[in-house]
Scaffold this motif. Structure first.
Motif, PDB file in Angstrom:
ATOM      1  N   GLY A  62       0.812  -1.212   0.000  1.00  0.00           N
ATOM      2  CA  GLY A  62       0.000   0.000   0.000  1.00  0.00           C
ATOM      3  C   GLY A  62       0.841   1.257   0.000  1.00  0.00           C
ATOM      4  O   GLY A  62       0.576   2.194  -0.758  1.00  0.00           O
ATOM      5  N   MET A  63       1.874   1.270   0.842  1.00  0.00           N
ATOM      6  CA  MET A  63       2.756   2.434   0.913  1.00  0.00           C
ATOM      7  C   MET A  63       3.497   2.646  -0.400  1.00  0.00           C
ATOM      8  O   MET A  63       3.576   3.761  -0.913  1.00  0.00           O
ATOM      9  N   MET A  64       4.037   1.551  -0.976  1.00  0.00           N
ATOM     10  CA  MET A  64       4.789   1.670  -2.222  1.00  0.00           C
ATOM     11  C   MET A  64       3.875   2.092  -3.365  1.00  0.00           C
ATOM     12  O   MET A  64       4.239   2.908  -4.208  1.00  0.00           O
ATOM     13  N   GLY A  65       2.668   1.533  -3.396  1.00  0.00           N
ATOM     14  CA  GLY A  65       1.710   1.898  -4.436  1.00  0.00           C
ATOM     15  C   GLY A  65       1.367   3.372  -4.400  1.00  0.00           C
ATOM     16  O   GLY A  65       1.274   4.025  -5.444  1.00  0.00           O
ATOM     17  N   GLU A  66       1.181   3.924  -3.191  1.00  0.00           N
ATOM     18  CA  GLU A  66       0.880   5.345  -3.061  1.00  0.00           C
ATOM     19  C   GLU A  66       2.056   6.214  -3.521  1.00  0.00           C
ATOM     20  O   GLU A  66       1.864   7.275  -4.106  1.00  0.00           O
ATOM     21  N   LEU A  67       3.278   5.754  -3.267  1.00  0.00           N
ATOM     22  CA  LEU A  67       4.459   6.534  -3.632  1.00  0.00           C
ATOM     23  C   LEU A  67       4.637   6.649  -5.141  1.00  0.00           C
ATOM     24  O   LEU A  67       5.036   7.695  -5.651  1.00  0.00           O
ATOM     25  N   ILE A  68       4.329   5.574  -5.870  1.00  0.00           N
ATOM     26  CA  ILE A  68       4.616   5.564  -7.315  1.00  0.00           C
ATOM     27  C   ILE A  68       3.384   5.785  -8.176  1.00  0.00           C
ATOM     28  O   ILE A  68       3.514   5.922  -9.390  1.00  0.00           O
ATOM     29  N   GLU A  69       2.198   5.838  -7.596  1.00  0.00           N
ATOM     30  CA  GLU A  69       0.959   5.868  -8.370  1.00  0.00           C
ATOM     31  C   GLU A  69       0.922   6.988  -9.396  1.00  0.00           C
ATOM     32  O   GLU A  69       0.525   6.797 -10.543  1.00  0.00           O
ATOM     33  N   HIS A  70       1.329   8.186  -9.012  1.00  0.00           N
ATOM     34  CA  HIS A  70       1.182   9.347  -9.893  1.00  0.00           C
ATOM     35  C   HIS A  70       2.475   9.727 -10.609  1.00  0.00           C
ATOM     36  O   HIS A  70       2.552  10.797 -11.203  1.00  0.00           O
ATOM     37  N   SER A  71       3.467   8.841 -10.565  1.00  0.00           N
ATOM     38  CA  SER A  71       4.702   9.095 -11.312  1.00  0.00           C
ATOM     39  C   SER A  71       4.414   9.032 -12.811  1.00  0.00           C
ATOM     40  O   SER A  71       3.660   8.186 -13.286  1.00  0.00           O
ATOM     41  N   GLN A  72       5.018   9.958 -13.580  1.00  0.00           N
ATOM     42  CA  GLN A  72       4.827   9.940 -15.029  1.00  0.00           C
ATOM     43  C   GLN A  72       5.567   8.786 -15.683  1.00  0.00           C
ATOM     44  O   GLN A  72       5.249   8.402 -16.806  1.00  0.00           O
ATOM     45  N   THR A  73       6.545   8.232 -14.990  1.00  0.00           N
ATOM     46  CA  THR A  73       7.260   7.055 -15.495  1.00  0.00           C
ATOM     47  C   THR A  73       6.454   5.803 -15.179  1.00  0.00           C
ATOM     48  O   THR A  73       5.939   5.653 -14.072  1.00  0.00           O
ATOM     49  N   SER A  74       6.348   4.893 -16.141  1.00  0.00           N
ATOM     50  CA  SER A  74       5.628   3.641 -15.914  1.00  0.00           C
ATOM     51  C   SER A  74       6.485   2.730 -15.022  1.00  0.00           C
ATOM     52  O   SER A  74       7.635   2.441 -15.349  1.00  0.00           O
ATOM     53  N   ILE A  75       5.905   2.291 -13.898  1.00  0.00           N
ATOM     54  CA  ILE A  75       6.633   1.460 -12.930  1.00  0.00           C
ATOM     55  C   ILE A  75       5.736   0.309 -12.490  1.00  0.00           C
ATOM     56  O   ILE A  75       4.552   0.502 -12.199  1.00  0.00           O
ATOM     57  N   ILE A  76       6.306  -0.901 -12.445  1.00  0.00           N
ATOM     58  CA  ILE A  76       5.610  -2.042 -11.857  1.00  0.00           C
ATOM     59  C   ILE A  76       6.517  -2.673 -10.799  1.00  0.00           C
ATOM     60  O   ILE A  76       7.748  -2.557 -10.868  1.00  0.00           O
ATOM     61  N   VAL A  77       5.896  -3.313  -9.803  1.00  0.00           N
ATOM     62  CA  VAL A  77       6.618  -4.035  -8.758  1.00  0.00           C
ATOM     63  C   VAL A  77       6.183  -5.493  -8.844  1.00  0.00           C
ATOM     64  O   VAL A  77       4.987  -5.791  -8.839  1.00  0.00           O
ATOM     65  N   THR A  78       7.148  -6.388  -8.962  1.00  0.00           N
ATOM     66  CA  THR A  78       6.834  -7.813  -9.034  1.00  0.00           C
ATOM     67  C   THR A  78       7.187  -8.499  -7.726  1.00  0.00           C
ATOM     68  O   THR A  78       8.124  -8.106  -7.030  1.00  0.00           O
ATOM     69  N   GLU A  79       6.421  -9.529  -7.389  1.00  0.00           N
ATOM     70  CA  GLU A  79       6.687 -10.348  -6.214  1.00  0.00           C
ATOM     71  C   GLU A  79       6.562 -11.808  -6.632  1.00  0.00           C
ATOM     72  O   GLU A  79       5.512 -12.247  -7.097  1.00  0.00           O
ATOM     73  N   ARG A  80       7.669 -12.525  -6.526  1.00  0.00           N
ATOM     74  CA  ARG A  80       7.764 -13.923  -6.982  1.00  0.00           C
ATOM     75  C   ARG A  80       7.327 -14.059  -8.443  1.00  0.00           C
ATOM     76  O   ARG A  80       6.630 -15.004  -8.819  1.00  0.00           O
ATOM     77  N   GLY A  81       7.724 -13.075  -9.264  1.00  0.00           N
ATOM     78  CA  GLY A  81       7.464 -13.154 -10.696  1.00  0.00           C
ATOM     79  C   GLY A  81       6.125 -12.612 -11.143  1.00  0.00           C
ATOM     80  O   GLY A  81       5.878 -12.474 -12.341  1.00  0.00           O
ATOM     81  N   ARG A  82       5.241 -12.286 -10.200  1.00  0.00           N
ATOM     82  CA  ARG A  82       3.927 -11.743 -10.547  1.00  0.00           C
ATOM     83  C   ARG A  82       3.862 -10.247 -10.239  1.00  0.00           C
ATOM     84  O   ARG A  82       4.530  -9.770  -9.332  1.00  0.00           O
ATOM     85  N   ILE A  83       3.057  -9.550 -11.002  1.00  0.00           N
ATOM     86  CA  ILE A  83       2.953  -8.099 -10.835  1.00  0.00           C
ATOM     87  C   ILE A  83       2.071  -7.794  -9.632  1.00  0.00           C
ATOM     88  O   ILE A  83       0.859  -8.064  -9.646  1.00  0.00           O
ATOM     89  N   ALA A  84       2.686  -7.256  -8.578  1.00  0.00           N
ATOM     90  CA  ALA A  84       1.945  -6.934  -7.354  1.00  0.00           C
ATOM     91  C   ALA A  84       1.416  -5.498  -7.394  1.00  0.00           C
ATOM     92  O   ALA A  84       0.332  -5.215  -6.885  1.00  0.00           O
ATOM     93  N   ILE A  85       2.175  -4.587  -8.029  1.00  0.00           N
ATOM     94  CA  ILE A  85       1.791  -3.171  -8.096  1.00  0.00           C
ATOM     95  C   ILE A  85       2.089  -2.666  -9.504  1.00  0.00           C
ATOM     96  O   ILE A  85       3.131  -2.980 -10.083  1.00  0.00           O
TER      97      ILE A  85
END
Length: 390
Positions: A62-85
């Protein structure tokens, strides 16, 4: 090991004593105290390890999602190979459905899949990620054993600019080489046969050299002019200029003495704009010269200045020639673009006139439209913002 909340239990005990003094049955009061104590113990107890990990992971996501949500750069976070954020930009690029999906299935590109399977920091360049001709740089940063941050940097515009510069240099080199080759060829002929060359032929050669030298001079002048305009394109001119008188003066210069009888100027008032005097004059000269060259030689070229709205003025230059095929219209303002290269060079055109017009219009925050009908002619329309009077 959990810590029992002694202060809270003391408050509960005191409350029960007060209830006894108020006359509440001691059995009910005792039962209430037991239930209350048990609730306090459960609240303070440490959750099971699995639940604690899930809560901690959920909070972290939740914290990481809020930090990157409005970034103009496209960012994803993966956990064990799956896209978590996936932030808003990444969802727009790859689709909202990617959250929870295997990252390899979401990206699919072989270069990206190899990067994801490496389980290490790295980067890859991928083409056609969202559209056929786009170019993306994918950067991967490992976070611990299970998580990774993947960043998408759009390199399409940078590649387009590089390609445009390469094309420009190649085209400019070709355009410069042609008159230079002609000049050198005729000069060599004159020097090799100077004693036996007839005066008439020598004069013809010299006329050709002079024509090609002027063409070379015009080309270099247009290249310098275009470079200067591009360098200033972000600076809005501040000088207030009366457009009608400028157009009349510049249109006559563009037509020249020999073509003056073909020029018709119509002005429907006076109009004040903010602009660069020399650039606006060059815009009008280029449009009039272009219309004179490519319009029918016996037909009139009409230059008109009229209101477009309460906030804009319309400058139009109309020829009555063969017109331009629809497939050429979107490309006319490209550098060195010609619908008929042979005719353009024969008339002395550099292929940069309309490119200069486009950049001047853009600098003045205006708009350029081109309308043409085969067999009827072409109209170039320039709309410029008026100076608003108080």
């Amino acid at each position: 090991m959990s810590t029992f909340p002694k202060s809270a239990f003391a408050i509960a005990a005191i409350t029960c004593i007060v209830l006894l003094l108020q006359g509440l049955d001691w059995i009910v009061t005792g039962a209430l105290l037991v239930v209350w104590s048990g609730t306090l113990w459960l609240a303070a107890a440490k959750p099971p390890p699995q639940i604690e990990r899930e809560n901690r992971s959920s909070f972290s996501h939740g914290m990481m999602g809020e930090l990157i949500e409005h970034s103009q750069t496209s960012i994803i976070v993966t956990e064990r190979g799956r896209i978590a954020i996936a932030n808003n930009s990444a969802r727009g690029l790859l689709g909202a459905h990617i959250v929870g999906q295997d990252a390899r299935m979401a990206l699919r590109q072989p270069e990206a899949v190899r990067l994801l399977e490496s389980d290490a920091d790295g980067a890859a360049v991928v083409r056609g990620l969202a559209r056929r001709r786009d170019i993306w740089r994918i950067n991967r940063k490992q976070l611990g054993e299970d998580m990774a941050v993947i960043e998408f940097v759009n390199k399409t515009a940078e590649a387009d600019i590089s390609r445009a510069h390469t094309d420009f240099v190649a085209n400019a080199s070709h355009e410069l080489r042609t008159p230079l080759a002609s000049i050198l060829g005729y000069v060599e002929t004159l020097r090799d046969d100077v004693e036996h060359l007839e005066p008439g032929m020598a004069d013809k050669f010299l006329a050709t050299i002079q024509r090609e030298a002027r063409r070379l001079q015009d080309l270099v002048g247009d290249l310098m002019s275009l470079s200067r305009i591009e360098a200033e394109k972000h600076e809005m001119p501040s000088e207030e200029i009366e457009l009608s008188s400028l157009v009349e003066r510049a249109a006559r210069d563009g037509a020249g003495v020999q073509r003056a009888d073909r020029l018709e100027i119509v002005s429907e008032g006076t109009f004040t704009v903010r602009g660069d005097l020399q650039q606006l004059e060059q815009l009008v000269r280029n449009l009039v010269d272009n219309a004179m060259k490519y319009g029918a030689p016996e037909e009139t070229v009409t230059v008109r200045v009229e209101p477009s709205s309460t906030a804009k003025v319309l400058l139009s230059v109309q020829d009555r020639g063969d017109g331009i095929a629809p497939e050429h219209l979107p490309h006319l303002t490209r550098r060195f673009y010609r619908t008929d290269p042979g005719r353009s060079r024969a008339s002395g055109g550099t292929g940069l006139g309309l490119a200069i017009v486009k950049h001047i219009v853009e600098r003045h925050r205006g708009r350029l439209d081109i309308e043409s009908q085969r067999g009827e002619g072409t109209v170039f329309k320039v709309k410029l913002p008026l100076v608003q009077q108080d």
